[in-house]
Design a protein around this motif. Structure first.
Motif, mmCIF file in Angstrom:
data_model
loop_
_atom_site.group_PDB
_atom_site.id
_atom_site.type_symbol
_atom_site.label_atom_id
_atom_site.label_comp_id
_atom_site.label_asym_id
_atom_site.label_seq_id
_atom_site.Cartn_x
_atom_site.Cartn_y
_atom_site.Cartn_z
ATOM 1 N N SER A 83 0.855 -1.179 0.000
ATOM 2 C CA SER A 83 0.000 0.000 0.000
ATOM 3 C C SER A 83 0.894 1.233 0.000
ATOM 4 O O SER A 83 2.045 1.184 0.419
ATOM 5 N N ALA A 84 0.349 2.310 -0.482
ATOM 6 C CA ALA A 84 1.094 3.561 -0.562
ATOM 7 C C ALA A 84 0.206 4.700 -0.109
ATOM 8 O O ALA A 84 -1.024 4.627 -0.241
ATOM 9 N N TYR A 85 0.821 5.746 0.426
ATOM 10 C CA TYR A 85 0.083 6.893 0.939
ATOM 11 C C TYR A 85 0.780 8.176 0.524
ATOM 12 O O TYR A 85 2.004 8.245 0.443
ATOM 13 N N THR A 86 -0.016 9.186 0.319
ATOM 14 C CA THR A 86 0.534 10.524 0.225
ATOM 15 C C THR A 86 1.064 10.882 1.610
ATOM 16 O O THR A 86 0.455 10.526 2.622
ATOM 17 N N ASP A 87 2.194 11.572 1.665
ATOM 18 C CA ASP A 87 2.890 11.808 2.937
ATOM 19 C C ASP A 87 1.986 12.391 4.027
ATOM 20 O O ASP A 87 2.091 12.032 5.202
#
Length: 126
Positions: A56-60
């Motif tokens: 999964s990835a997220y905006t900071d």
């Protein structure tokens, strides 16, 4: 017909939590990555998170507060939002990416998402 339906939005007090759901119809989540975005009228659509198991990835700005997950039945994706702030007020929208993996620039190219839900409104008050 492929369809995404978001739910779980509503009113929340600053510091509170909400859990959003993105239900998929006529679609298998295993086949494509799913992105969460948010939209405020008059502003550009903003990427929140992307999930393609197991990654999964997220905006900071959302790391540590928001968590994306997938239902074991592979028919829904969730966005757990904690420590909500008034600036999190927006319509939250999920979308199907064109490939199975979230690319490094997953939040930048909204045109690479083939299907979009209609969104669920989140309003955070102080």
């Amino acid at each position: 017909q492929v369809q995404l339906v978001e739910s779980g939005g509503g009113l929340a007090q600053s510091g509170g939590s909400l859990r959003l759901s993105c239900a998929a119809f006529e679609f298998t989540l295993d086949d494509y990555a799913i992105g969460w975005f948010r939209q405020v009228p008059g502003k550009e659509r903003e990427g929140v998170s992307c999930i393609s198991r197991p990654m999964s990835a997220y905006t900071d700005s959302f790391k540590g507060r928001f968590t994306v997950s997938e239902d074991k039945s592979k028919t829904a994706v969730y966005l757990q939002m904690n420590d909500l702030k008034p600036e999190d007020t927006a319509s939250y929208i999920c979308a199907i990416y064109q490939t199975k993996r979230c690319p490094p620039d997953w939040s930048q190219w909204t045109g690479s998402y083939n299907y979009w839900g209609r969104g669920t409104q989140v309003t955070v008050f102080s």
